[in-house]
Scaffold this motif. Structure first.
Motif, PDB file in Angstrom:
ATOM      1  N   CYS A 136       0.815  -1.218   0.000  1.00  0.00           N
ATOM      2  CA  CYS A 136       0.000   0.000   0.000  1.00  0.00           C
ATOM      3  C   CYS A 136       0.848   1.268   0.000  1.00  0.00           C
ATOM      4  CB  CYS A 136      -0.946   0.007   1.202  1.00  0.00           C
ATOM      5  SG  CYS A 136      -0.090  -0.046   2.802  1.00  0.00           S
ATOM      6  N   ASP A 137       2.167   1.112   0.129  1.00  0.00           N
ATOM      7  CA  ASP A 137       3.109   2.234   0.062  1.00  0.00           C
ATOM      8  C   ASP A 137       2.888   3.240   1.195  1.00  0.00           C
ATOM      9  OD1 ASP A 137       5.267   3.628  -0.927  1.00  0.00           O
ATOM     10  OD2 ASP A 137       4.103   4.737  -2.415  1.00  0.00           O
ATOM     11  N   GLU A 138       2.686   2.720   2.405  1.00  0.00           N
ATOM     12  CA  GLU A 138       2.511   3.585   3.567  1.00  0.00           C
ATOM     13  C   GLU A 138       3.644   3.340   4.562  1.00  0.00           C
ATOM     14  OE1 GLU A 138      -1.348   3.379   5.319  1.00  0.00           O
ATOM     15  OE2 GLU A 138      -2.395   3.663   3.400  1.00  0.00           O
ATOM     16  N   GLU A 139       4.247   4.420   5.030  1.00  0.00           N
ATOM     17  CA  GLU A 139       5.395   4.323   5.926  1.00  0.00           C
ATOM     18  C   GLU A 139       5.058   3.588   7.215  1.00  0.00           C
ATOM     19  OE1 GLU A 139       8.630   7.291   8.135  1.00  0.00           O
ATOM     20  OE2 GLU A 139       7.231   8.086   6.633  1.00  0.00           O
ATOM     21  N   ASP A 140       3.876   3.841   7.763  1.00  0.00           N
ATOM     22  CA  ASP A 140       3.486   3.187   9.016  1.00  0.00           C
ATOM     23  C   ASP A 140       3.378   1.676   8.849  1.00  0.00           C
ATOM     24  OD1 ASP A 140       3.431   5.560  10.377  1.00  0.00           O
ATOM     25  OD2 ASP A 140       1.258   5.852  10.195  1.00  0.00           O
ATOM     26  N   ASP A 156       5.465  -1.277  10.756  1.00  0.00           N
ATOM     27  CA  ASP A 156       4.802  -2.419  11.384  1.00  0.00           C
ATOM     28  C   ASP A 156       5.430  -3.734  10.923  1.00  0.00           C
ATOM     29  OD1 ASP A 156       2.589  -3.611  12.966  1.00  0.00           O
ATOM     30  OD2 ASP A 156       1.933  -4.337  10.995  1.00  0.00           O
ATOM     31  N   VAL A 157       5.765  -3.812   9.624  1.00  0.00           N
ATOM     32  CA  VAL A 157       6.425  -5.013   9.094  1.00  0.00           C
ATOM     33  C   VAL A 157       7.764  -5.226   9.800  1.00  0.00           C
ATOM     34  CG1 VAL A 157       7.525  -6.029   7.057  1.00  0.00           C
ATOM     35  CG2 VAL A 157       5.290  -4.923   6.841  1.00  0.00           C
ATOM     36  N   LYS A 158       8.520  -4.159   9.966  1.00  0.00           N
ATOM     37  CA  LYS A 158       9.810  -4.258  10.656  1.00  0.00           C
ATOM     38  C   LYS A 158       9.626  -4.762  12.081  1.00  0.00           C
ATOM     39  CE  LYS A 158      12.294  -0.634   8.120  1.00  0.00           C
ATOM     40  NZ  LYS A 158      12.957   0.695   8.218  1.00  0.00           N
ATOM     41  N   ALA A 159       8.637  -4.209  12.772  1.00  0.00           N
ATOM     42  CA  ALA A 159       8.405  -4.594  14.166  1.00  0.00           C
ATOM     43  C   ALA A 159       7.975  -6.051  14.279  1.00  0.00           C
ATOM     44  CB  ALA A 159       7.344  -3.683  14.779  1.00  0.00           C
ATOM     45  N   ARG A 160       7.147  -6.508  13.349  1.00  0.00           N
ATOM     46  CA  ARG A 160       6.615  -7.873  13.411  1.00  0.00           C
ATOM     47  C   ARG A 160       7.632  -8.925  12.982  1.00  0.00           C
ATOM     48  NH1 ARG A 160       1.185  -7.178   9.983  1.00  0.00           N
ATOM     49  NH2 ARG A 160       0.851  -9.389  10.479  1.00  0.00           N
ATOM     50  N   THR A 161       8.668  -8.510  12.274  1.00  0.00           N
ATOM     51  CA  THR A 161       9.655  -9.488  11.786  1.00  0.00           C
ATOM     52  C   THR A 161      11.001  -9.347  12.481  1.00  0.00           C
ATOM     53  OG1 THR A 161      10.281  -7.976   9.985  1.00  0.00           O
ATOM     54  CG2 THR A 161       8.601  -9.648   9.506  1.00  0.00           C
ATOM     55  N   LYS A 162      11.083  -8.459  13.446  1.00  0.00           N
ATOM     56  CA  LYS A 162      12.357  -8.236  14.126  1.00  0.00           C
ATOM     57  C   LYS A 162      12.790  -9.500  14.860  1.00  0.00           C
ATOM     58  CE  LYS A 162      14.680  -4.911  17.132  1.00  0.00           C
ATOM     59  NZ  LYS A 162      14.502  -3.707  17.989  1.00  0.00           N
ATOM     60  N   GLY A 163      14.036  -9.860  14.705  1.00  0.00           N
ATOM     61  CA  GLY A 163      14.548 -11.058  15.359  1.00  0.00           C
ATOM     62  C   GLY A 163      16.048 -11.135  15.217  1.00  0.00           C
ATOM     63  N   GLU A 164      16.609 -12.308  15.502  1.00  0.00           N
ATOM     64  CA  GLU A 164      18.056 -12.480  15.449  1.00  0.00           C
ATOM     65  C   GLU A 164      18.615 -12.274  14.047  1.00  0.00           C
ATOM     66  OE1 GLU A 164      19.176 -16.210  17.056  1.00  0.00           O
ATOM     67  OE2 GLU A 164      18.348 -15.822  19.051  1.00  0.00           O
ATOM     68  N   MET A 165      17.811 -12.594  13.033  1.00  0.00           N
ATOM     69  CA  MET A 165      18.280 -12.491  11.658  1.00  0.00           C
ATOM     70  C   MET A 165      18.114 -11.087  11.082  1.00  0.00           C
ATOM     71  SD  MET A 165      19.493 -15.431  10.858  1.00  0.00           S
ATOM     72  CE  MET A 165      19.550 -15.404   9.077  1.00  0.00           C
ATOM     73  N   GLY A 166      17.486 -10.182  11.821  1.00  0.00           N
ATOM     74  CA  GLY A 166      17.266  -8.831  11.317  1.00  0.00           C
ATOM     75  C   GLY A 166      15.851  -8.657  10.806  1.00  0.00           C
ATOM     76  N   ALA A 167      15.348  -7.437  10.907  1.00  0.00           N
ATOM     77  CA  ALA A 167      13.972  -7.151  10.502  1.00  0.00           C
ATOM     78  C   ALA A 167      13.861  -7.019   8.989  1.00  0.00           C
ATOM     79  CB  ALA A 167      13.501  -5.868  11.179  1.00  0.00           C
ATOM     80  N   ALA A 168      12.646  -7.272   8.484  1.00  0.00           N
ATOM     81  CA  ALA A 168      12.387  -7.115   7.052  1.00  0.00           C
ATOM     82  C   ALA A 168      12.083  -5.655   6.749  1.00  0.00           C
ATOM     83  CB  ALA A 168      11.222  -7.995   6.634  1.00  0.00           C
ATOM     84  N   LYS A 169      12.450  -5.231   5.551  1.00  0.00           N
ATOM     85  CA  LYS A 169      12.163  -3.862   5.124  1.00  0.00           C
ATOM     86  C   LYS A 169      12.007  -3.839   3.606  1.00  0.00           C
ATOM     87  CE  LYS A 169      16.937  -2.355   4.409  1.00  0.00           C
ATOM     88  NZ  LYS A 169      17.932  -1.313   4.713  1.00  0.00           N
ATOM     89  N   SER A 170      11.434  -2.750   3.109  1.00  0.00           N
ATOM     90  CA  SER A 170      11.327  -2.607   1.656  1.00  0.00           C
ATOM     91  C   SER A 170      12.714  -2.316   1.101  1.00  0.00           C
ATOM     92  CB  SER A 170      10.358  -1.477   1.299  1.00  0.00           C
ATOM     93  OG  SER A 170      10.848  -0.234   1.762  1.00  0.00           O
ATOM     94  N   LEU A 171      13.021  -2.902  -0.045  1.00  0.00           N
ATOM     95  CA  LEU A 171      14.340  -2.738  -0.653  1.00  0.00           C
ATOM     96  C   LEU A 171      14.302  -1.783  -1.839  1.00  0.00           C
ATOM     97  CD1 LEU A 171      15.454  -6.480  -0.550  1.00  0.00           C
ATOM     98  CD2 LEU A 171      15.998  -4.670   1.091  1.00  0.00           C
ATOM     99  N   CYS A 172      13.383  -2.026  -2.749  1.00  0.00           N
ATOM    100  CA  CYS A 172      13.244  -1.144  -3.906  1.00  0.00           C
ATOM    101  C   CYS A 172      11.946  -1.472  -4.636  1.00  0.00           C
ATOM    102  CB  CYS A 172      14.436  -1.276  -4.853  1.00  0.00           C
ATOM    103  SG  CYS A 172      14.591  -2.907  -5.612  1.00  0.00           S
ATOM    104  N   THR A 173      11.550  -0.563  -5.489  1.00  0.00           N
ATOM    105  CA  THR A 173      10.357  -0.754  -6.309  1.00  0.00           C
ATOM    106  C   THR A 173      10.797  -0.922  -7.757  1.00  0.00           C
ATOM    107  OG1 THR A 173       8.997   0.595  -4.833  1.00  0.00           O
ATOM    108  CG2 THR A 173       8.198   0.288  -7.085  1.00  0.00           C
ATOM    109  N   PRO A 174      10.466  -2.032  -8.390  1.00  0.00           N
ATOM    110  CA  PRO A 174      10.908  -2.231  -9.782  1.00  0.00           C
ATOM    111  C   PRO A 174      10.302  -1.191 -10.721  1.00  0.00           C
ATOM    112  CG  PRO A 174       9.340  -3.930  -9.124  1.00  0.00           C
ATOM    113  CD  PRO A 174       9.664  -3.154  -7.892  1.00  0.00           C
ATOM    114  N   PHE A 175      11.126  -0.674 -11.636  1.00  0.00           N
ATOM    115  CA  PHE A 175      10.632   0.280 -12.625  1.00  0.00           C
ATOM    116  C   PHE A 175       9.569  -0.375 -13.506  1.00  0.00           C
ATOM    117  CE2 PHE A 175      14.925   2.222 -11.941  1.00  0.00           C
ATOM    118  CZ  PHE A 175      14.469   3.413 -11.411  1.00  0.00           C
ATOM    119  N   GLU A 176       9.844  -1.617 -13.904  1.00  0.00           N
ATOM    120  CA  GLU A 176       8.881  -2.355 -14.723  1.00  0.00           C
ATOM    121  C   GLU A 176       7.960  -3.124 -13.783  1.00  0.00           C
ATOM    122  OE1 GLU A 176      10.882  -4.738 -17.605  1.00  0.00           O
ATOM    123  OE2 GLU A 176      11.981  -3.039 -18.463  1.00  0.00           O
ATOM    124  N   GLN A 177       6.809  -2.555 -13.515  1.00  0.00           N
ATOM    125  CA  GLN A 177       5.871  -3.124 -12.558  1.00  0.00           C
ATOM    126  C   GLN A 177       5.072  -4.276 -13.171  1.00  0.00           C
ATOM    127  OE1 GLN A 177       4.484  -2.050  -9.153  1.00  0.00           O
ATOM    128  NE2 GLN A 177       6.672  -1.617  -9.093  1.00  0.00           N
TER     129      GLN A 177
END
Length: 201
Positions: free
Chosen positions: A146-150, A154-175
């Motif tokens: 949905c492209d919302e910062e909040d 929330d994704v970072k908080a829910r996936t935080k752990g020993e391996m590191g939290a998940a985050k957005s990396l990039c948006t492909p130009f060719e969608q």
């Protein structure tokens, strides 16, 4: 780039970014005209350089040709083809043409191999459960968002752990196509675009 292309023999660099594309190594033999061989190597380098190919000759006399081969291969310079180990005889007459053709093939082969590895690591998911499962397999995840910062927080908080939290990396130009009504994998809100996700190590 080093991690993607390197191998157990050392560095492998795509020709377009390699500081040195070709190394010319003399192979003197017993009773050989060493000066003549060295002059031929220098002439070969001059021919390649004039054609825009980044080349040098290793004329050090205190190292054997075998030692030089290993030394330059570890640095990623083309002693033999570092993308596939192939050895090819090249005529002096067609030197520039054949070397340029070989460098182009190496560039394309390395690109194709890297793309194949990358594509094999991508997993497309549309749900939170699928996202968590793919994350556990260390995949590069492509998901509708949905492209919302909040929501990303929330994704970072829910996936935080020993391996590191998940985050957005990039948006492909060719969608990829985003069908109407597609929901964000994390929030359930209407998705606005596809985005790559992964862990932050």
């Amino acid at each position: 780039m080093v991690m993607v292309h390197g191998d157990n023999k050392g560095l492998v660099l795509p020709p377009k970014v390699a500081a040195l594309q070709v190394i010319v190594i003399p192979v003197p033999y017993k009773d050989a005209d060493t000066k003549g061989i060295f002059d031929a190597c220098a002439a070969t380098v001059a021919t390649l350089s004039e054609a825009g190919i980044r080349a040098e000759a290793d004329l050090r006399e205190n190292y054997s040709p075998g030692w030089k081969y290993s030394n330059w291969e570890m640095k990623g310079v083309r002693v033999v083809r570092r993308d596939n180990g192939e050895k090819t005889d090249i005529s002096r007459v067609f030197l520039v043409e054949q070397v340029k053709g070989m460098l182009d093939k190496i560039q394309q082969n390395l690109f194709d191999a890297a793309k194949q590895k990358r594509d094999a690591c991508i997993e497309v998911v549309k749900t939170w459960d699928g996202f968590v499962e793919a994350l556990g397999k260390k995949k590069l995840i492509l998901a509708p968002w949905c492209d919302e910062e909040d929501v990303e927080k929330d994704v970072k908080a829910r996936t935080k752990g020993e391996m590191g939290a998940a985050k957005s990396l990039c948006t492909p130009f060719e969608q990829p196509e985003l069908p109407e009504g597609t929901k964000c994998f994390a929030s359930g809100k209407p998705a606005k675009k596809w985005t790559y996700w992964g862990r932050s190590y």
